[in-house]
Enzyme design. Structure first.
Site, PDB file in Angstrom:
ATOM      1  N   GLY A   1      -4.118  -0.813 -15.451  1.00 54.94           N
ATOM      2  CA  GLY A   1      -5.392  -0.230 -15.862  1.00 54.94           C
ATOM      3  C   GLY A   1      -6.184  -1.137 -16.773  1.00 54.94           C
ATOM      4  N   GLY A   2      -7.309  -1.631 -16.280  1.00 58.12           N
ATOM      5  CA  GLY A   2      -8.215  -2.400 -17.119  1.00 58.12           C
ATOM      6  C   GLY A   2      -7.802  -3.824 -17.391  1.00 58.12           C
TER       7      GLY A   2
ATOM      8  N   MET B   1     -10.227   6.701  -1.751  1.00 67.51           N
ATOM      9  CA  MET B   1      -9.719   6.117  -0.510  1.00 67.51           C
ATOM     10  C   MET B   1      -9.002   7.143   0.362  1.00 67.51           C
ATOM     11  SD  MET B   1     -10.725   2.989  -0.797  1.00 67.51           S
ATOM     12  CE  MET B   1      -9.788   2.115   0.458  1.00 67.51           C
ATOM     13  N   GLY B   2      -8.240   8.043  -0.266  1.00 70.78           N
ATOM     14  CA  GLY B   2      -7.522   9.049   0.515  1.00 70.78           C
ATOM     15  C   GLY B   2      -6.259   8.538   1.179  1.00 70.78           C
TER      16      GLY B   2
ATOM     17  N   LYS C   1       0.869  -1.181   0.000  1.00 64.22           N
ATOM     18  CA  LYS C   1       0.000   0.000   0.000  1.00 64.22           C
ATOM     19  C   LYS C   1       0.902   1.225   0.000  1.00 64.22           C
ATOM     20  CE  LYS C   1      -4.405   1.365   0.629  1.00 64.22           C
ATOM     21  NZ  LYS C   1      -4.251   2.634  -0.077  1.00 64.22           N
TER      22      LYS C   1
ATOM     23  N   SER D   1      -5.538   5.581 -11.318  1.00 67.04           N
ATOM     24  CA  SER D   1      -6.927   5.731 -11.750  1.00 67.04           C
ATOM     25  C   SER D   1      -7.139   7.096 -12.406  1.00 67.04           C
ATOM     26  CB  SER D   1      -7.875   5.562 -10.561  1.00 67.04           C
ATOM     27  OG  SER D   1      -7.580   6.487  -9.537  1.00 67.04           O
TER      28      SER D   1
ATOM     29  N   CYS E   1      -1.723  10.450  -6.872  1.00 69.02           N
ATOM     30  CA  CYS E   1      -2.970  10.130  -6.170  1.00 69.02           C
ATOM     31  C   CYS E   1      -3.999  11.233  -6.399  1.00 69.02           C
ATOM     32  CB  CYS E   1      -2.750   9.945  -4.675  1.00 69.02           C
ATOM     33  SG  CYS E   1      -4.297   9.530  -3.819  1.00 69.02           S
TER      34      CYS E   1
ATOM     35  N   VAL F   1      -1.138   3.319 -15.539  1.00 66.49           N
ATOM     36  CA  VAL F   1      -1.483   4.603 -14.968  1.00 66.49           C
ATOM     37  C   VAL F   1      -2.195   4.378 -13.640  1.00 66.49           C
ATOM     38  CG1 VAL F   1      -1.768   5.809 -17.185  1.00 66.49           C
ATOM     39  CG2 VAL F   1      -3.737   4.629 -16.184  1.00 66.49           C
TER      40      VAL F   1
END
Length: 311
Positions: free
Chosen positions: A248-249, A71-72, A45, A195, A131, A193
């Site tokens: 991504g995806g 999420m922050g 994380k 989000s 972020c 990337v």
């Protein structure tokens, strides 16, 4: 024999798949689960200097073609992850893992990185410059002047293998400008990337997450075309020694194949891992290998970056 082995910065990995920072990596128990799965490695994380609670819940929602989150940056603090990795590298010295980091200010970023530099950590460090979900904190990598300054300051003292996690870029000029900055520094990788920031998902007449009045980062199938474009744009522009992690995806082996075809050396799985659990690594790996067999490819090197254009 078909192999999905890969390497980043000279470190070898048995499989090119891993988790994306933010998914299945908050606790040591989650990291152990990824470590013991078919994934080639894990990333922690994204750690700040101290424990962070993150944004108020609900802050994550699976949606039909992906996810939305704000999420922050909840995390257990740098020491929690660094201590675990220092212990792990003694127990499993043949494997390499990723430590994801971010400072809530430039000063904190340097404090964190200096602590890692002074530690015995021998893995790869990922600095998150992207972020989109901390209120009042912009995505650093959209500010090229600040990005250039931070990297210059970091590489004045940081000598361990370092890469950066990037937000999606959408303009060809921005690819050019960003790559010109990154090529000035001894980066080992860029991760394309994070989000897509500040999307909005509505059910009935309401948003689905609490922070920022429902605005959040979009992940999953929605973002694959953007992720592939970023992977390939930077593959075309970066020095060969700066490798690319594609994120991504990634729902299927075909998605992983396309990331590698665009130039990725490693592929991270986020939304799908959240929805499916670590068994996703087995399934996606098997699907990727089946595609390679069908096409006659024995290794990732046989097709990495070899995207064909229409004349």
């Amino acid at each position: 024999m078909v192999s999905t082995k890969t390497q980043i910065a000279g470190f070898e990995f048995d499989n090119c798949l891993m988790n994306a920072a933010g998914v299945a990596c908050m606790t040591i128990e989650e990291l152990e689960e990824v470590k013991n799965s078919a994934a080639g490695t894990f990333v922690t994380k994204t750690a700040t200097l101290d424990f962070r609670q993150g944004n108020p819940e609900p802050r994550y929602q699976d949606v039909p073609l992906g996810s939305i989150n704000s999420m922050g940056l909840p995390n257990n603090g740098l020491d929690y992850y660094l201590d675990y990795l220092l212990d792990l590298q003694e127990k499993e010295s043949n494997r390499t893992f990723f430590l994801s980091l971010v400072g809530m200010s430039p000063e904190e970023t340097h404090t964190i990185l200096k602590k890692v530099q002074e530690s015995d950590f021998r893995g790869l460090t990922e600095l998150n410059l992207s972020c989109p979900n901390v209120p009042g904190k912009p995505q650093i990598a959209y500010d090229f002047e600040t990005t250039d300054r931070i990297l210059a300051e970091v590489f004045a003292y940081f000598t361990k293998p370092l890469g950066i996690k990037l937000p999606p870029y959408f303009d060809i000029v921005h690819f050019d400008q960003a790559a010109a900055i990154f090529n000035k520094y001894p980066l080992k990788f860029v991760n394309c990337v994070n989000s897509i920031g500040n999307g909005l998902y509505i059910e009935d007449e309401s948003v689905v997450i609490r922070p920022k009045n429902g605005f959040g980062g979009i992940g999953g199938e929605y973002i694959k075309p953007t992720a592939l474009a970023n992977v390939h744009a930077f593959y075309q522009r970066l020095n060969p020694q700066i490798q690319i992690i594609g994120t991504g995806g990634v729902l299927t082996g075909r998605d992983a194949f396309e990331h590698i075809l665009c130039g990725a050396s490693m592929v991270q799985v986020g939304t799908t891992l959240h929805k499916e659990g670590v068994s996703a690594f087995d399934r996606i790996t098997n699907e990727l290998k089946a595609i390679m067999v069908e096409k006659g490819y024995e290794s990732l090197e046989d097709f990495r970056g070899k995207l064909r254009y229409i004349d």
